[in-house]
Design a protein around this motif. Structure first.
Motif, PDB file in Angstrom:
ATOM      1  N   SER A   2      49.246  43.425  39.827  1.00 52.98           N
ATOM      2  CA  SER A   2      49.125  42.981  41.209  1.00 52.98           C
ATOM      3  C   SER A   2      47.909  42.084  41.365  1.00 52.98           C
ATOM      4  O   SER A   2      46.954  42.146  40.577  1.00 52.98           O
ATOM      5  N   ASP A   3      47.933  41.233  42.393  1.00 51.47           N
ATOM      6  CA  ASP A   3      46.837  40.294  42.608  1.00 51.47           C
ATOM      7  C   ASP A   3      45.515  41.008  42.855  1.00 51.47           C
ATOM      8  O   ASP A   3      44.446  40.477  42.517  1.00 51.47           O
ATOM      9  N   ARG A 134      55.664  34.631  38.879  1.00 49.06           N
ATOM     10  CA  ARG A 134      55.197  35.460  39.979  1.00 49.06           C
ATOM     11  C   ARG A 134      56.181  36.601  40.171  1.00 49.06           C
ATOM     12  O   ARG A 134      57.379  36.459  39.938  1.00 49.06           O
ATOM     13  N   GLY A 148      52.157  39.718  42.405  1.00 48.23           N
ATOM     14  CA  GLY A 148      51.178  39.440  41.365  1.00 48.23           C
ATOM     15  C   GLY A 148      51.682  38.461  40.325  1.00 48.23           C
ATOM     16  O   GLY A 148      52.744  37.847  40.471  1.00 48.23           O
ATOM     17  N   HIS A 149      50.900  38.333  39.262  1.00 47.45           N
ATOM     18  CA  HIS A 149      51.233  37.470  38.139  1.00 47.45           C
ATOM     19  C   HIS A 149      52.149  38.227  37.186  1.00 47.45           C
ATOM     20  O   HIS A 149      51.981  39.426  36.975  1.00 47.45           O
TER      21      HIS A 149
END
Length: 292
Positions: A2-3, A134, A148-149
């Motif tokens: 997650s970011d 993403r 997130g990434h």
């Protein structure tokens, strides 16, 4: 990841589960060959405070459907529409039964055609399909929502993994400009070790780089050895161990690659442990098989 760094997720869709004790037994009974579609599973590992879950229920051919764009495994499924990968999860946590249900959507920024052999005979191959992506996670059970990434890759082999390797370390990290760096550090049983180090861009392009010095990391509670490379004589720093099993570890660590200090997702695999009978007798507790 997650970011905000508070949550993580790993999903592996298996056709011929490389870790399956049932697949190994079938190959042994049937003279070394068994139908991989009879040993399929969706492994889901969720990480985060109050939200840790693990699923890996194996299912046979009668419970799956596969096409170029769709893969159904029991009540769960994966679907590719040309723009995004949608993963609908409906599984049961093991060993303590809890529902794991929700939808994960992965949107690649670009697709990549890089594929390379991991062994020296070319029988085991790895390729990142969408190394810069993403992800949107919307889970009903446990209840959580984050973005997130993400990263998508593929592994395939023409023989059981224990025939080709002693062990390996793998790591991927998001770079400041949105690129993804990956290091695959492999010890094959035949020939010299192989280190694949590549930097992938969101448009699908890629550039090799020379992996810096390799450092030993602290072993896990199950005594799995871990190692990672880092630049400028700065040893990697282990941040947390997400998964600690008798043969496999997933970790978060800090390292330095290509002039940047990075947080990497790192995995270590001890292949002889996978093939050992004590481990194969333990695995059904974490990898139950649905036979009806």
């Amino acid at each position: 990841m997650s970011d905000d760094g508070q949550h993580g997720l790993s999903i592996i869709a298996f056709v011929g589960s490389v870790f399956s004790p049932y697949y190994a037994l079938a190959r042994r009974v049937q003279g070394g060959v068994a139908d991989p579609e009879n040993f399929c599973a969706l492994n889901v590992a969720l990480y985060g405070k109050g939200a840790k879950r693990w699923t890996m229920t194996e299912r046979g051919r009668q419970h799956i459907q596969r096409s170029a764009h769709h893969y159904t495994i029991g009540p769960s499924s994966l679907h590719w529409n040309g723009q995004e990968l949608t993963i609908d999860i409906d599984e049961i946590n093991v060993p303590w039964p809890k529902r794991v249900r929700g939808r994960v959507t992965v949107r690649p920024e670009g697709l990549c055609r890089f594929v390379t052999a991991l062994d020296n005979d070319g029988r085991h191959r790895w390729g990142p399909i969408a190394p810069c992506s993403r992800v949107q996670v919307e889970m009903d059970n446990p209840h959580l929502s984050w973005r997130g990434h993400a990263y998508i890759d593929s592994n395939e082999g023409d023989e059981p993994v224990e025939k080709a390797f002693w062990d390996w370390d793998w790591a991927r990290a998001e770079m400041a400009n949105g690129d993804t760096s990956v290091v695959y550090d492999v010890r094959p049983k035949k020939g010299p070790g192989r280190v694949v180090a590549q930097r992938f861009s969101p448009d699908g392009s890629y550039t090799p780089f020379e992996a810096p010095a390799r450092y030993a990391l602290p072993s896990t509670a199950w005594r799995i050895k871990r190692a990672m490379c880092s630049e400028r004589d700065v040893a990697p720093e282990l941040l947390s161990t997400l998964e600690d099993t008798p043969f496999y570890a997933r970790s978060l660590l800090k390292t330095r690659l290509l002039g940047e200090d990075l947080t990497a997702v790192h995995e270590s695999l001890d292949v002889p442990r996978v093939a050992s009978w004590p481990v194969r007798l333990m695995l059904p507790w974490k990898m139950p098989r649905r036979v009806w």
